[in-house]
Every structure is written in structure tokens, then in C-alpha cells.
Design a protein around this motif. Structure first.
Motif, short mmCIF file in Angstrom:
data_model
loop_
_atom_site.label_atom_id
_atom_site.label_comp_id
_atom_site.label_asym_id
_atom_site.label_seq_id
_atom_site.Cartn_x
_atom_site.Cartn_y
_atom_site.Cartn_z
N ASN A 67 13.52 -7.00 3.71
CA ASN A 67 13.63 -6.83 5.33
C ASN A 67 13.00 -8.12 5.95
OD1 ASN A 67 15.03 -4.40 5.31
ND2 ASN A 67 13.27 -3.29 5.62
N ASN A 68 12.19 -9.00 5.15
CA ASN A 68 11.32 -9.93 5.59
C ASN A 68 11.75 -11.18 5.36
OD1 ASN A 68 9.23 -10.66 7.15
ND2 ASN A 68 7.35 -9.92 5.68
N LEU A 69 11.39 -12.31 6.05
CA LEU A 69 11.77 -13.33 5.71
C LEU A 69 10.25 -14.27 5.14
CD1 LEU A 69 13.81 -14.72 8.77
CD2 LEU A 69 14.35 -14.38 6.31
N GLN A 70 10.39 -14.77 3.94
CA GLN A 70 9.03 -15.59 3.37
C GLN A 70 8.77 -16.60 3.98
OE1 GLN A 70 7.49 -14.05 0.94
NE2 GLN A 70 9.01 -12.28 0.36
N VAL A 71 7.46 -17.02 4.14
CA VAL A 71 7.10 -17.98 4.87
C VAL A 71 6.07 -18.69 3.92
CG1 VAL A 71 5.70 -19.14 6.57
CG2 VAL A 71 6.90 -16.89 7.09
N ALA A 72 6.28 -20.18 3.87
CA ALA A 72 5.81 -21.20 3.05
C ALA A 72 4.12 -20.95 3.07
CB ALA A 72 6.29 -22.54 3.08
N ALA A 100 3.73 0.40 2.09
CA ALA A 100 4.68 -0.68 2.96
C ALA A 100 6.09 0.05 2.49
CB ALA A 100 4.45 -1.85 2.53
N ARG A 101 6.56 1.13 2.91
CA ARG A 101 7.96 1.50 2.60
C ARG A 101 8.61 1.96 3.88
NH1 ARG A 101 6.36 -0.48 -0.98
NH2 ARG A 101 5.89 0.10 -3.39
N GLY A 102 9.93 2.33 3.70
CA GLY A 102 10.64 2.89 5.05
C GLY A 102 10.82 1.89 5.85
N GLU A 103 10.34 2.31 7.26
CA GLU A 103 10.31 1.61 8.34
C GLU A 103 9.55 0.11 8.21
OE1 GLU A 103 12.42 1.93 10.94
OE2 GLU A 103 13.11 3.81 10.86
N VAL A 104 8.61 0.21 7.52
CA VAL A 104 7.64 -0.92 7.37
C VAL A 104 7.60 -1.51 6.05
CG1 VAL A 104 6.03 0.01 9.16
CG2 VAL A 104 5.68 0.67 6.90
N ALA A 105 8.76 -1.49 5.33
CA ALA A 105 8.85 -2.15 4.03
C ALA A 105 8.73 -3.56 4.06
CB ALA A 105 10.31 -1.65 3.49
N PRO A 149 10.35 -7.57 13.61
CA PRO A 149 10.23 -6.11 14.28
C PRO A 149 10.05 -5.00 13.13
CG PRO A 149 12.45 -6.54 14.42
CD PRO A 149 11.94 -7.83 13.61
N ALA A 150 9.38 -3.90 13.80
CA ALA A 150 9.50 -2.53 12.66
C ALA A 150 9.25 -1.67 13.96
CB ALA A 150 8.29 -2.65 12.02
N GLU A 151 9.67 -0.27 13.27
CA GLU A 151 9.47 0.89 14.03
C GLU A 151 7.99 1.33 13.89
OE1 GLU A 151 9.45 3.28 16.68
OE2 GLU A 151 11.27 2.54 16.40
N ASP A 205 6.37 6.49 8.53
CA ASP A 205 6.01 5.05 7.56
C ASP A 205 4.89 4.22 8.13
OD1 ASP A 205 8.05 6.11 5.99
OD2 ASP A 205 9.60 5.02 7.09
N ALA A 206 5.12 4.06 9.44
CA ALA A 206 3.72 3.19 10.10
C ALA A 206 2.45 3.75 9.95
CB ALA A 206 4.42 2.65 11.47
N LYS A 207 2.54 5.07 10.36
CA LYS A 207 1.18 5.71 10.23
C LYS A 207 0.59 5.86 9.19
CE LYS A 207 2.70 8.09 14.67
NZ LYS A 207 3.03 9.16 15.27
N ARG A 208 1.58 5.79 7.99
CA ARG A 208 0.94 6.05 6.80
C ARG A 208 0.25 4.65 6.19
NH1 ARG A 208 5.31 9.93 5.70
NH2 ARG A 208 6.68 8.43 5.54
N LEU A 209 1.03 3.52 6.77
CA LEU A 209 0.66 2.35 6.40
C LEU A 209 -0.91 2.06 6.87
CD1 LEU A 209 1.25 -0.48 5.21
CD2 LEU A 209 1.88 -1.21 7.62
N ILE A 210 -1.22 2.55 8.35
CA ILE A 210 -2.36 2.25 8.94
C ILE A 210 -3.42 3.01 8.25
CG2 ILE A 210 -3.43 2.62 11.03
CD1 ILE A 210 -1.40 0.49 11.08
#
Length: 222
Positions: A38-43, A67-72, A206-208, A213-218
């Protein structure tokens, strides 16, 4: 729309982020590399040894696993870097750095009114702050519009965001610092920083943020 908040498919939001970033012009942003998940790698940019955070392997591993689901799209920082010197203005307009928020786990999000995905995810960031904000955690949403405060404040009033502090950087210095470090190519940009100012994970796009999922990440970061 989830829980009365804006919600768009992640792929579409990232596409909008790229278009918005490129059309803004003033940031001079560009995409580096190809999409990965879901992301774009940055150098990456080599950091001086003093800017890295030792002994974070266990914490970054926990964050990476969460980092899974909505915040993968959140990428674990390898190695974790010190964000203590990142500078912007506090809600009262005075200059500050991340070090001034030590003791709190932070979700730092850079946004602008011209960035459509930023606008869509702002209510979710506000909800996350309402749900989890405490002495131990804060969503630090930093507006990076150039010019005065009129437009960003009017936007936040319009969508009734009231839990987030009004952090601000109208100079583009914060964005350019992250770009130099290989952590930003456009907006939104999100950093997960621990209570000692060390970067644990980062994300372009962006993410939800109001999701479970976001709360588990935090929680993993805390």
C-alpha cells in the motif's frame, strides 16, 4: 464512510495524494521508486550515527507485526532514527520541537488543505485523538500550508475537528527535513514516534486512523 467519518479505498487515496502533491508545486515533491504494497518506497538517506536510536529492535518488531489491515502501509524504521529536532509551531504559535513532547508516544501527521487525501483522513485522526489521546499518546497533526492561518483554521472549523491541537509549519522546513531524510515524497506523511523521540515506523499516503487496526498499532508502539 465509517463511524460517520470519510473513508476511501487506500489505493485511490494514495493516487490522490500523488496528484495533489504534484499539483501543489510549491513543495517540489516527486515519487521515488515503485509501489510496494500500500505504500511507496522512498530512497533512504544515510544518517549520522548520533541520529539513530539504539536498542529499539523489540519495539519496532512489535510495531511491524501490528502494521496490518488499514495501516499495512506503515513501514518499520530500519534503523530507528531520532526525531527530537523536528521543528514546527505549537498550538499557541510558539516554536517547538518533538523533544518538547517527550514522554508521549506520537503519531505525527503532515497535512495541507490542498491535499485531498489529507482532508479526507483528518476526521479519522481527530477521532483517534478523541479515543486514545492521553498523557501517554497524542496525534500531532501539523499543517504545512504556506501563508497565514485563515484557510487551514477555516477548514478545521468546517469539518468540526476539535480534538486535535493546531500544530503548524508554514515554512516547509519540516517537510523538507523529512524529504532529506528519505521519509517524505508528498502528503500526507505520517510518523510513529516513541516517548523518547525515536521513529518506529513511517508512511507516505493516507490511512483509516479511526480503525481498530490503527489503534492496535498505537498500542504496540506504547
Amino acid at each position: 464512510m465509517a463511524n460517520g467519518k470519510f473513508h476511501l479505498p487506500t489505493g485511490r487515496l494514495i493516487a490522490l495524494a500523488i496528484v495533489a502533491g504534484m499539483s501543489a508545486g510549491a513543495l517540489g515533491v516527486y515519487v521515488m521508486g515503485a509501489p510496494s504494497g500500500n505504500n511507496l518506497q522512498v530512497a533512504s538517506v544515510a544518517e549520522p550515527a548520533g541520529n539513530t536510536c539504539p536498542a529499539r529492535d523489540e519495539k519496532t518488531a512489535s510495531v511491524d507485526a501490528a502494521a496490518r489491515g488499514e495501516v499495512a502501509a506503515m513501514l518499520a524504521a530500519k534503523p530507528p532514527l531520532s526525531m527530537k529536532e523536528l521543528a514546527f509551531n505549537a498550538p499557541d504559535g510558539t516554536p517547538m520541537t518533538v523533544a518538547d513532547l517527550s514522554g508521549k508516544t506520537l503519531l505525527i501527521n503532515l497535512w495541507a488543505t490542498w491535499c485531498a487525501p489529507c482532508r479526507h483522513e483528518m476526521p479519522a485522526l481527530d477521532q483517534l485523538q478523541q479515543d486514545m489521546g492521553s498523557e501517554d499518546f497524542e496525534v500531532v497533526a501539523v499543517n504545512v500550508d504556506t501563508g497565514d492561518d485563515e484557510k487551514p483554521k477555516a477548514f478545521l472549523d468546517e469539518i468540526e475537528v476539535d480534538a486535535l491541537g493546531y500544530y503548524r509549519d508554514s515554512t516547509l522546513g519540516l517537510f523538507n527535513d523529512l524529504k532529506r531524510r528519505g521519509l517524505a515524497f508528498g502528503l500526507p506523511v505520517t510518523l510513529l514516534v516513541d516517548d523518547e523521540g525515536c521513529l518506529l515506523a513511517h508512511m507516505n499516503g493516507p490511512a483509516e486512523w479511526a480503525s481498530d487496526d490503527a489503534k492496535r498499532l498505537i498500542e504496540a508502539a506504547m
